[in-house]
Design a protein around this motif. Structure first.
Motif, short mmCIF file in Angstrom:
data_model
loop_
_atom_site.label_atom_id
_atom_site.label_comp_id
_atom_site.label_asym_id
_atom_site.label_seq_id
_atom_site.Cartn_x
_atom_site.Cartn_y
_atom_site.Cartn_z
N LEU A 20 -2.91 -8.72 13.64
CA LEU A 20 -3.93 -7.60 12.99
C LEU A 20 -3.15 -7.11 11.86
O LEU A 20 -2.36 -6.40 12.05
N HIS A 21 -3.95 -7.23 10.56
CA HIS A 21 -3.25 -6.82 9.51
C HIS A 21 -3.70 -5.47 9.24
O HIS A 21 -4.47 -4.86 9.59
N GLY A 22 -2.79 -5.01 8.12
CA GLY A 22 -2.97 -3.52 7.69
C GLY A 22 -4.02 -3.18 6.72
O GLY A 22 -4.77 -4.29 6.46
N ILE A 23 -4.24 -2.17 6.07
CA ILE A 23 -5.48 -1.80 5.08
C ILE A 23 -5.56 -2.50 4.00
O ILE A 23 -6.51 -2.63 3.58
N GLY A 24 -4.23 -3.04 3.42
CA GLY A 24 -4.36 -4.00 2.28
C GLY A 24 -4.12 -5.25 2.31
O GLY A 24 -3.80 -5.87 1.64
N GLY A 25 -4.33 -5.59 3.72
CA GLY A 25 -4.13 -7.07 4.01
C GLY A 25 -5.09 -7.89 4.12
O GLY A 25 -6.23 -7.74 3.43
N GLY A 26 -5.05 -8.88 5.18
CA GLY A 26 -6.11 -10.21 5.12
C GLY A 26 -5.14 -11.02 6.02
O GLY A 26 -4.14 -10.78 6.38
N ASP A 48 -9.20 -11.85 9.96
CA ASP A 48 -9.61 -10.81 8.69
C ASP A 48 -10.61 -9.88 9.63
O ASP A 48 -11.39 -9.94 10.11
N MET A 49 -10.11 -8.54 9.19
CA MET A 49 -10.78 -7.29 10.09
C MET A 49 -11.90 -7.22 9.46
O MET A 49 -12.27 -7.72 8.45
N PRO A 50 -12.75 -6.74 10.18
CA PRO A 50 -14.18 -6.65 9.64
C PRO A 50 -14.25 -6.16 8.27
O PRO A 50 -13.59 -5.17 8.11
N GLY A 51 -15.24 -6.59 7.40
CA GLY A 51 -15.15 -6.28 5.89
C GLY A 51 -14.19 -6.85 5.20
O GLY A 51 -14.10 -6.95 3.93
N SER A 88 0.53 -1.57 10.86
CA SER A 88 -0.04 -0.63 10.03
C SER A 88 -1.47 -0.23 10.88
O SER A 88 -1.28 -0.06 11.88
N MET A 89 -2.48 -0.41 9.98
CA MET A 89 -3.91 0.01 10.48
C MET A 89 -4.26 -0.82 11.64
O MET A 89 -4.84 -0.51 12.77
N GLY A 90 -3.68 -2.32 11.72
CA GLY A 90 -3.90 -3.13 12.70
C GLY A 90 -3.03 -2.84 14.10
O GLY A 90 -3.49 -3.06 14.99
N GLY A 91 -1.96 -1.97 13.77
CA GLY A 91 -1.25 -1.57 14.99
C GLY A 91 -1.98 -0.49 15.83
O GLY A 91 -2.00 -0.35 16.90
N MET A 92 -2.79 0.18 14.95
CA MET A 92 -3.82 0.97 15.45
C MET A 92 -4.92 0.78 16.25
O MET A 92 -5.32 0.74 17.28
#
Length: 263
Positions: A20-26, A48-51, A88-92
């Motif tokens: 699961l990637h972070g806020i600036g990822g994919g 790919d996180m939603p969006g 990062s956000m994916g860790g959350m």
């Protein structure tokens, strides 16, 4: 019913590792790991996180919704459980999934992340969002924003190719998604659940990570019984891209350790 998020997958036969990637990822932000894990016999999946990428956005954009999307993806993979790797956000999102559906996760790897976001006084969080959206408000593209932001996130020991890939990934993020993700990230607080995490857990911090400093991650590890904390020297926030070989070695080493006996 929301649509299942898009993902990339390589390898098979072995346990499934979902990244699961972070806020600036994919999904591309885990390209080196997908390769390494598949070569080592794992089924490597990066979403790919939603969006992001080809995944439809969700409304409202919350950790509850993101965790539900992740659970939907896990269930679509037709496995009993997965090894969850979140950056990062994916860790959350990973922590949220473990809190809601612990039986779906056999091992947990948390990199450059924290159990809550910043100081919950409102001002600090508003300042954080403002700093990151101001360039967009001023007419910059996500690609231009990435050119200035990514170099500030990495450590002195980072691999130039990795930094280039990180910049490329961030440039592909839709500005609207980036804004929604920033608003979402400041709401995160799962500190109360750390003591309930009972799967083997690895926490990886970058020495120069200002977003999730080693001190914060070390404290987090102390709250998760039997977890392992490791710090990567010379590295900043984007550990898996700044030092992919070292990161992959630490990850594969952790995954090869014998797991706990299931009761």
């Amino acid at each position: 019913m929301t649509s299942t998020p898009a993902f990339t997958s390589l390898g098979g036969g072995g346990p499934t590792v979902l990244m699961l990637h972070g806020i600036g990822g994919g999904h591309l932000a885990f390209a080196p790991q997908v390769e390494s894990l598949a070569s080592a016999g794992y089924r490597a999946v990066a979403w790919d996180m939603p969006g992001y990428g080809h995944s439809a956005p969700i409304e409202p954009y919350t950790f509850k919704g993101l965790a539900q999307s992740c659970v939907q993806l896990i269930e679509s993979l037709k496995v009993d459980n997965v090894i969850l790797v979140g950056h990062s956000m994916g860790g959350m999102v990973a922590q949220e999934v473990v809190a809601r559906r612990p039986e779906l996760v056999s091992r947990l790897v948390l990199c450059g992340t924290s159990p809550a976001f910043g100081k919950p006084d409102g001002d600090w969080q508003r300042e954080f969002i403002a700093q990151r959206t101001a360039p967009l408000d001023a007419g910059q593209s996500m690609a231009e924003l990435a050119e200035t932001l990514v170099p500030r996130m990495v450590g002195p020991g980072s691999l130039p190719e990795g930094v280039r890939l990180a910049t490329h990934c961030m440039g592909l993020v839709p500005a609207a998604t980036y804004r929604r993700a920033l608003e979402c990230i400041v709401t995160f607080d799962r500190r109360d659940n750390l003591g309930n995490i009972h799967v083997p857990t690895l926490l990886l911090a970058g020495e120069h990570d200002r977003n999730a400093p080693p001190s914060v991650m070390k404290k987090m590890a102390q709250a998760i019984a039997g977890s392992t904390f490791l710090e990567m020297k010379g590295i900043g926030h984007l550990q898996n891209l700044e030092a992919p070989e070292e990161f992959d070695a630490l990850l594969l080493n952790f995954l090869a350790l014998p797991g706990p006996l299931l009761h």
